[in-house]
Enzyme design. Structure first.
Site, PDB file in Angstrom:
ATOM      1  NE  ARG A 312      -4.238  -2.076   2.866  1.00 24.75           N
ATOM      2  CZ  ARG A 312      -5.266  -1.301   2.389  1.00 24.75           C
ATOM      3  NH1 ARG A 312      -5.139  -0.058   2.313  1.00 24.75           N
ATOM      4  NH2 ARG A 312      -6.202  -1.801   1.413  1.00 24.75           N
ATOM      5  CG  HIS A 316      -3.289  -1.931  -1.941  1.00 25.43           C
ATOM      6  ND1 HIS A 316      -2.036  -2.040  -2.843  1.00 25.43           N
ATOM      7  CD2 HIS A 316      -2.847  -3.214  -1.903  1.00 25.43           C
ATOM      8  CE1 HIS A 316      -1.923  -3.325  -3.035  1.00 25.43           C
ATOM      9  NE2 HIS A 316      -2.154  -3.396  -2.194  1.00 25.43           N
ATOM     10  CE1 TYR A 325      -9.131   1.105   0.984  1.00 29.31           C
ATOM     11  CE2 TYR A 325      -8.644   2.482  -0.545  1.00 29.31           C
ATOM     12  CZ  TYR A 325      -8.444   2.163  -0.175  1.00 29.31           C
ATOM     13  OH  TYR A 325      -7.065   1.528   0.387  1.00 29.31           O
TER      14      TYR A 325
END
Length: 426
Positions: A312, A316, A325
């Protein structure tokens, strides 16, 4: 000889036997009289063996440099693809990427409540969706925009849900593409139930066209109990379902290595079903293994688990910030494996596409984006008070309290506008 040909050990793009879109008819086998042999153990990289599959092993037919590789089991599914089909793969991947960019822009401009980007996963979705036939049925999560394209949906319909206009947006019976499921992994249970229905229909009427189901989910959802229960049930009753996991390496902010100590494909052995790990950024390999799995299911051999290893690239959802993160170096590494770039390299090296083709794809994508924006803005605004009114059949004090808070919140914007001399509500 082009670069792809120099690296080629068997795959070519000639002949005309496979359509770029699912076609009705010409089905194989009967669920009550299977005729497809299992994958010979150890002959294909990425195929589950007694010792399991390593983290770097995956079926790959087109590498990140545009070079092709031969696999005795899966190459036959693409060896005779018409060049138009391969160009169609590129066109579809580019189309859904352009659509995704436009939808993200619409969300940032306040026209959508949220958006779920798909950039980086186009090959996994276009390859698997293109392998399905019209009678097959797809159960998506909330990110399968590319699969929706292969099933013939108007992509603008996907945005109705994210604008809050409706809980659906399309009739799944028209395209055999189920509504998006926002509850994590719940659709895997629905998929197995539908597959069991297909089996029962064939028992009741053997002339029914054989079909199979594809259940899409991500690596994060694979940690949910629903997925485990679905696979147990499907294996027990040989349900014609393909479990297609897009392992994009991140379950929102949790990295894959925290979720599982081994490649997900190795879990298939626990259910007694075939497992295949495929390079999810290789559209040719994804197409081939999905075709194999669907044939396996339609022929009455039961479920198959596919782990498509992909990434990805973006967030998200538009509600999170991946820079908080994960490291930028990781993102840069995966960009070198971009599914569109490798297929473009292959098409140019094989003289299967030229500048005019890629320019036309770009123009078509821009036209689609304009269509999506025009349709979305014409939808009007969502009636949020209707949502509050339909949560329960009868009035609920907590919902009434939350509605009152929301109305006060809305009114606060009107006060600010009045002070600024602008008037009206925000």
């Amino acid at each position: 000889m082009g670069a792809a040909q120099q690296a080629d050990t068997g795959t070519s793009g000639s002949g005309a036997q496979v359509s770029p879109r699912p076609q009705a008819g010409n089905q194989v086998g009967n669920p009550q009289a299977g005729n497809q042999p299992p994958i010979p153990a150890g002959e294909s990289a990425g195929v589950l063996r007694n010792t399991g599959v390593g983290p770097e092993e995956a079926v790959q037919l087109l590498d990140e440099h545009g070079g092709t590789h031969h696999d005795a089991t899966f190459s036959p599914y693409i060896d005779k693809l018409d060049p138009d089909v391969v160009r169609g793969f590129y066109r579809d991947m580019a189309t859904v990427r352009r659509f995704d960019t436009e939808a993200t822009a619409l969300q940032r401009q306040g026209e959508l409540a949220m958006w779920v980007p798909v950039i980086g996963q186009e090959a996994a979705q276009i390859g698997s969706g293109s392998a399905m036939k019209k009678a097959d049925y797809a159960f998506p999560t909330y990110r399968e925009h590319g699969v929706a394209l292969t099933r013939g949906l108007d992509l603008a319909d996907l945005l109705k849900l994210f604008r809050g206009i409706t809980n659906g947006g399309w009739d799944p019976r028209e395209t055999n593409f189920h509504l998006y499921t926002l509850v994590l992994a719940a659709q895997t249970l629905h998929a197995v139930g539908y597959a069991m229905g297909i089996s029962r229909d064939l028992v009741a009427d053997p002339t029914t066209e054989p079909a199979a189901v594809v259940a899409y989910f991500g690596d994060g959802a694979s940690s949910e109990g629903d997925v485990h229960e679905s696979m147990v049930f499907a294996a027990s009753y040989d349900a014609p379902v393909v479990f297609f996991c897009q392992n994009n390496n991140w379950a929102i902010s949790v990295p894959f290595e925290v979720q599982s100590k081994v490649p997900l494909v190795n879990r298939a052995a626990g259910y007694g079903i075939p497992g295949i790990r495929v390079d999810g950024n290789d559209v040719l390999a994804v197409y081939a293994v999905t075709q194999w799995a669907l044939d396996h299911a339609r022929n009455g051999h039961g479920p198959v688990f596919i782990e498509a290893s992909t990434y990805r690239v973006g967030a998200h959802t538009t509600a999170d910030d991946p820079t908080k993160y994960r490291m930028g170096a990781e993102e840069e590494l995966w960009k070198t494996r971009d599914p569109l770039a490798r297929l473009e390299t292959y098409l140019r090296a094989e003289n299967l596409a030229d500048d005019a083709f890629f320019e036309q794809v770009k123009n078509d994508g821009d036209e689609l984006a304009a269509h999506v924006r025009r349709v979305t803005l014409a939808l009007g605004g969502a009636d949020i008070r209707h949502k509050f009114a339909t949560v329960y059949a009868e009035t609920h004090p907590l919902v009434a309290e939350e509605l009152a808070w929301f109305e006060n919140y809305e009114a606060s914007f009107a006060d600010v506008d009045t002070e600024n001399g602008q008037g009206g509500a925000a």
